[in-house]
Design a protein around this motif. Structure first.
Motif, PDB file in Angstrom:
ATOM      1  N   ALA A  86       0.868  -1.322  -0.070  1.00  0.00           N
ATOM      2  CA  ALA A  86       0.049  -0.256  -0.049  1.00  0.00           C
ATOM      3  C   ALA A  86       0.844   1.149  -0.051  1.00  0.00           C
ATOM      4  O   ALA A  86       0.749   2.428  -0.752  1.00  0.00           O
ATOM      5  N   PRO A  87       1.962   1.328   0.766  1.00  0.00           N
ATOM      6  CA  PRO A  87       2.822   2.631   0.751  1.00  0.00           C
ATOM      7  C   PRO A  87       3.538   2.680  -0.639  1.00  0.00           C
ATOM      8  O   PRO A  87       3.774   3.870  -1.019  1.00  0.00           O
ATOM      9  N   ALA A  88       4.098   1.587  -1.032  1.00  0.00           N
ATOM     10  CA  ALA A  88       4.596   1.665  -2.350  1.00  0.00           C
ATOM     11  C   ALA A  88       3.615   2.138  -3.344  1.00  0.00           C
ATOM     12  O   ALA A  88       4.105   2.908  -4.465  1.00  0.00           O
ATOM     13  N   SER A  89       2.376   1.835  -3.245  1.00  0.00           N
ATOM     14  CA  SER A  89       1.328   2.053  -4.476  1.00  0.00           C
ATOM     15  C   SER A  89       1.271   3.539  -4.474  1.00  0.00           C
ATOM     16  O   SER A  89       1.209   4.083  -5.216  1.00  0.00           O
ATOM     17  N   LEU A  90       1.094   4.081  -3.047  1.00  0.00           N
ATOM     18  CA  LEU A  90       0.902   5.693  -2.862  1.00  0.00           C
ATOM     19  C   LEU A  90       1.993   6.459  -3.338  1.00  0.00           C
ATOM     20  O   LEU A  90       1.742   7.504  -3.877  1.00  0.00           O
ATOM     21  N   GLU A  91       3.093   5.873  -3.033  1.00  0.00           N
ATOM     22  CA  GLU A  91       4.518   6.583  -3.334  1.00  0.00           C
ATOM     23  C   GLU A  91       4.390   6.710  -4.852  1.00  0.00           C
ATOM     24  O   GLU A  91       4.822   7.815  -5.268  1.00  0.00           O
ATOM     25  N   THR A  92       4.292   5.572  -5.386  1.00  0.00           N
ATOM     26  CA  THR A  92       4.198   5.736  -6.900  1.00  0.00           C
ATOM     27  C   THR A  92       3.189   6.850  -7.564  1.00  0.00           C
ATOM     28  O   THR A  92       3.494   7.437  -8.532  1.00  0.00           O
ATOM     29  N   VAL A 149     -10.844  16.509   2.018  1.00  0.00           N
ATOM     30  CA  VAL A 149      -9.932  17.650   1.989  1.00  0.00           C
ATOM     31  C   VAL A 149      -8.692  17.077   2.717  1.00  0.00           C
ATOM     32  O   VAL A 149      -7.623  17.474   2.478  1.00  0.00           O
ATOM     33  N   SER A 150      -8.742  16.602   3.953  1.00  0.00           N
ATOM     34  CA  SER A 150      -7.512  16.184   4.727  1.00  0.00           C
ATOM     35  C   SER A 150      -6.612  15.287   4.171  1.00  0.00           C
ATOM     36  O   SER A 150      -5.487  15.504   4.362  1.00  0.00           O
ATOM     37  N   ARG A 151      -7.307  14.309   3.447  1.00  0.00           N
ATOM     38  CA  ARG A 151      -6.473  13.592   2.802  1.00  0.00           C
ATOM     39  C   ARG A 151      -5.874  14.121   1.531  1.00  0.00           C
ATOM     40  O   ARG A 151      -4.428  13.742   1.226  1.00  0.00           O
ATOM     41  N   LEU A 152      -6.359  14.936   0.835  1.00  0.00           N
ATOM     42  CA  LEU A 152      -5.739  15.950  -0.291  1.00  0.00           C
ATOM     43  C   LEU A 152      -4.831  16.603   0.110  1.00  0.00           C
ATOM     44  O   LEU A 152      -3.653  16.677  -0.492  1.00  0.00           O
ATOM     45  N   GLU A 153      -5.007  17.429   1.138  1.00  0.00           N
ATOM     46  CA  GLU A 153      -4.080  18.551   1.679  1.00  0.00           C
ATOM     47  C   GLU A 153      -2.901  17.635   2.220  1.00  0.00           C
ATOM     48  O   GLU A 153      -1.742  18.515   2.300  1.00  0.00           O
ATOM     49  N   ARG A 154      -2.897  16.595   2.810  1.00  0.00           N
ATOM     50  CA  ARG A 154      -1.961  15.671   3.370  1.00  0.00           C
ATOM     51  C   ARG A 154      -0.899  15.403   2.368  1.00  0.00           C
ATOM     52  O   ARG A 154       0.389  15.207   2.289  1.00  0.00           O
ATOM     53  N   ASN A 155      -1.295  15.294   1.091  1.00  0.00           N
ATOM     54  CA  ASN A 155      -0.702  14.599  -0.168  1.00  0.00           C
ATOM     55  C   ASN A 155      -0.460  15.632  -1.573  1.00  0.00           C
ATOM     56  O   ASN A 155       0.540  15.467  -1.739  1.00  0.00           O
ATOM     57  N   LEU A 156      -1.353  16.024  -1.660  1.00  0.00           N
ATOM     58  CA  LEU A 156      -1.350  16.764  -2.970  1.00  0.00           C
ATOM     59  C   LEU A 156      -1.905  18.435  -2.879  1.00  0.00           C
ATOM     60  O   LEU A 156      -1.487  19.100  -3.912  1.00  0.00           O
ATOM     61  N   LEU A 181      -6.289   6.449  -3.576  1.00  0.00           N
ATOM     62  CA  LEU A 181      -5.464   7.335  -2.777  1.00  0.00           C
ATOM     63  C   LEU A 181      -5.604   6.866  -1.363  1.00  0.00           C
ATOM     64  O   LEU A 181      -4.782   6.913  -0.487  1.00  0.00           O
ATOM     65  N   ASP A 182      -6.706   6.707  -0.987  1.00  0.00           N
ATOM     66  CA  ASP A 182      -7.103   6.252   0.483  1.00  0.00           C
ATOM     67  C   ASP A 182      -8.337   5.442   0.562  1.00  0.00           C
ATOM     68  O   ASP A 182      -9.027   5.402  -0.478  1.00  0.00           O
ATOM     69  N   PHE A 183      -8.380   4.840   1.595  1.00  0.00           N
ATOM     70  CA  PHE A 183      -9.609   3.755   1.914  1.00  0.00           C
ATOM     71  C   PHE A 183     -10.122   3.890   3.350  1.00  0.00           C
ATOM     72  O   PHE A 183      -9.367   3.054   4.191  1.00  0.00           O
ATOM     73  N   TYR A 184     -11.018   4.790   3.597  1.00  0.00           N
ATOM     74  CA  TYR A 184     -11.322   4.797   5.122  1.00  0.00           C
ATOM     75  C   TYR A 184     -12.788   4.294   5.471  1.00  0.00           C
ATOM     76  O   TYR A 184     -13.653   4.136   4.670  1.00  0.00           O
ATOM     77  N   ASP A 185     -12.862   4.353   7.055  1.00  0.00           N
ATOM     78  CA  ASP A 185     -14.424   4.149   7.292  1.00  0.00           C
ATOM     79  C   ASP A 185     -14.528   5.479   7.949  1.00  0.00           C
ATOM     80  O   ASP A 185     -13.823   5.980   8.990  1.00  0.00           O
ATOM     81  N   ASP A 186     -16.047   5.729   8.129  1.00  0.00           N
ATOM     82  CA  ASP A 186     -16.613   6.939   8.823  1.00  0.00           C
ATOM     83  C   ASP A 186     -18.037   6.480   8.780  1.00  0.00           C
ATOM     84  O   ASP A 186     -18.943   6.367   7.861  1.00  0.00           O
ATOM     85  N   LEU A 239     -17.645   2.169   4.538  1.00  0.00           N
ATOM     86  CA  LEU A 239     -16.463   2.508   3.959  1.00  0.00           C
ATOM     87  C   LEU A 239     -16.314   3.631   2.614  1.00  0.00           C
ATOM     88  O   LEU A 239     -17.492   3.751   2.134  1.00  0.00           O
ATOM     89  N   PHE A 240     -15.530   4.121   2.529  1.00  0.00           N
ATOM     90  CA  PHE A 240     -15.221   5.216   1.768  1.00  0.00           C
ATOM     91  C   PHE A 240     -13.769   5.200   0.948  1.00  0.00           C
ATOM     92  O   PHE A 240     -12.925   5.426   1.659  1.00  0.00           O
ATOM     93  N   PRO A 241     -13.974   4.763  -0.407  1.00  0.00           N
ATOM     94  CA  PRO A 241     -12.696   4.994  -1.233  1.00  0.00           C
ATOM     95  C   PRO A 241     -12.548   6.227  -1.482  1.00  0.00           C
ATOM     96  O   PRO A 241     -13.763   7.002  -2.006  1.00  0.00           O
ATOM     97  N   LEU A 242     -11.363   6.798  -1.853  1.00  0.00           N
ATOM     98  CA  LEU A 242     -11.045   7.977  -2.427  1.00  0.00           C
ATOM     99  C   LEU A 242     -10.026   7.629  -3.646  1.00  0.00           C
ATOM    100  O   LEU A 242      -8.955   7.469  -3.489  1.00  0.00           O
ATOM    101  N   ALA A 243     -10.592   7.647  -4.832  1.00  0.00           N
ATOM    102  CA  ALA A 243      -9.960   7.284  -6.123  1.00  0.00           C
ATOM    103  C   ALA A 243      -9.567   8.398  -6.777  1.00  0.00           C
ATOM    104  O   ALA A 243     -10.197   9.729  -6.898  1.00  0.00           O
ATOM    105  N   LEU A 244      -8.374   8.438  -7.386  1.00  0.00           N
ATOM    106  CA  LEU A 244      -7.914   9.676  -8.386  1.00  0.00           C
ATOM    107  C   LEU A 244      -7.989   9.240  -9.668  1.00  0.00           C
ATOM    108  O   LEU A 244      -7.598   8.021 -10.023  1.00  0.00           O
ATOM    109  N   ARG A 245      -7.941   9.896 -10.603  1.00  0.00           N
ATOM    110  CA  ARG A 245      -7.822   9.736 -11.964  1.00  0.00           C
ATOM    111  C   ARG A 245      -7.238  10.983 -12.835  1.00  0.00           C
ATOM    112  O   ARG A 245      -7.417  12.084 -12.452  1.00  0.00           O
TER     113      ARG A 245
END
Length: 357
Positions: free
Chosen positions: A73-79, A150-157, A132-137, A113-119
């Motif tokens: 998972a970290p390698a995928s996110l890093e790529t 927003v919290s996940r995007l600001e942290r990364n991009l 990008l992420d997969f979280y539960d809320d 569950l909430f996936p956060l996908a990028l294209r």
């Protein structure tokens, strides 16, 4: 640690590690459970007894989960982040790729569950779809979804390069006053509304189907349910197929939550109509489901004119294919927003032409 776990003397440790990680990656890629991976590592030395690497594989459920969460998972996110932070033009540092985001909620037991996908697109790799992420809320209101995104995007991009927001057409996502999209445009006015076209097409076909005199979804479900839990009835149907000199084909079931299931179910029922009709007529009014008997009562064997239900099946087999092809194209991994206008325009022209005909 080395006093307890000394490396192999043959120097194959890196190869063993690579084999274990590759095996876990294969299981993830095909959606296999960690339990199956546990069995595979025990099976490998039996299949390959002459391999020193296969003999040393030790990758059970706990270790597999750790490899996924701690390595893959970290390698995928890093790529993914590396691609998005690499300029598309070498001498233009500001030519970073823009990206669209997509999110939706799904229930897994009592967990939401909430996936956060990028294209995004790069000249070297083409269209890329990344998670990008997969979280539960437990909250599904617009404030909770917006804050999580927003919290996940600001942290990364950051939010400056978001080109579009995609989700289903619920008001929590695209409402005028208090929606996720409205909150995103307050942060970045350039974000485009990317509604779910598959939802629109599916709802359009279903709404049109509700105007017909016969509820075709109910008919397909009734027919399939009649055979779904009885081997005896299936055997009787096979005998009818043989009697009418046709090859037996199992009927498809329509799943309301799967948009691409109705047309194949209608087509299969239409293709199998002579045998299915003969079977239900042979049951008589007492044994045949009443909803079907009312439609089949005027379908006598040997009639040259098709009965009403057969006419509807023929009509829907032709009409639903247009929606089926469109949804299939929309759900493709490589379909881009540039193709949607042409796709929807062609669909409208086909429907208008059929209406005029």
């Amino acid at each position: 640690m080395t006093s307890f776990f000394s490396p192999p003397k043959d120097g194959n440790q890196n190869k063993i590690t690579a084999a274990e990680v590759t095996s876990v990656y294969h299981n993830v890629q095909h959606g296999l459970s960690y339990r199956s991976g546990d069995c595979t590592t025990k099976l490998a030395p039996v299949i390959f007894p002459d391999s020193e690497i296969a003999k040393k594989l030790a990758c059970g459920r706990t270790k597999s989960a750790s490899i996924v969460t701690g390595v893959l998972a970290p390698a995928s996110l890093e790529t993914c982040l590396k691609q998005l932070n690499t300029p598309m033009i070498a001498d233009r540092p500001d030519s970073l790729p823009h990206f669209s985001i997509a999110s939706d909620a799904s229930n897994h037991g009592t967990t939401k569950l909430f996936p956060l996908a990028l294209r995004y697109y790069t000249p070297d790799l083409g269209v890329q779809n990344k998670l990008l992420d997969f979280y539960d809320d437990c909250n599904e209101n617009s404030d909770a979804i917006f804050n999580q995104v927003v919290s996940r995007l600001e942290r990364n991009l950051g939010l400056e390069r978001i080109s579009a927001y995609s989700a289903d057409n619920a008001s929590v996502n695209y409402g005028v006053h208090n929606s996720v999209y409205k909150k995103l445009t307050d942060k970045n006015a350039s974000v485009i509304k990317a509604n779910c076209v598959a939802h629109i097409l599916h709802n359009c076909g279903r709404y049109a189907g509700d105007k017909l005199r016969i509820d075709i979804e109910n008919i397909v479900t009734k027919v399939c349910n009649h055979f779904s839990s009885s081997a005896k009835r299936v055997q009787e149907l096979k005998e009818v197929f043989e009697f009418v000199d046709e090859e037996y084909t199992a009927l498809y079931k329509n799943v309301p939550t799967r948009w691409l299931s109705l047309w194949p179910a209608v087509k299969r029922l239409h293709d199998s109509w002579p045998a299915v009709k003969s079977y239900f007529l042979s049951l008589g009014e007492e044994r045949c489901p009443s909803a079907l008997w009312k439609l089949l009562a005027n379908c006598e064997d040997g009639e040259d004119v098709p009965c009403e239900l057969q006419a509807y099946l023929l009509f829907l087999q032709n009409s639903l294919k247009v929606f089926f092809d469109a949804v299939l194209k929309v759900e493709g991994d490589e379909t881009t927003v540039c193709e949607l206008f042409e796709l929807m325009t062609n669909l409208k022209l086909k429907l208008e032409q059929r209406k005029n005909d």
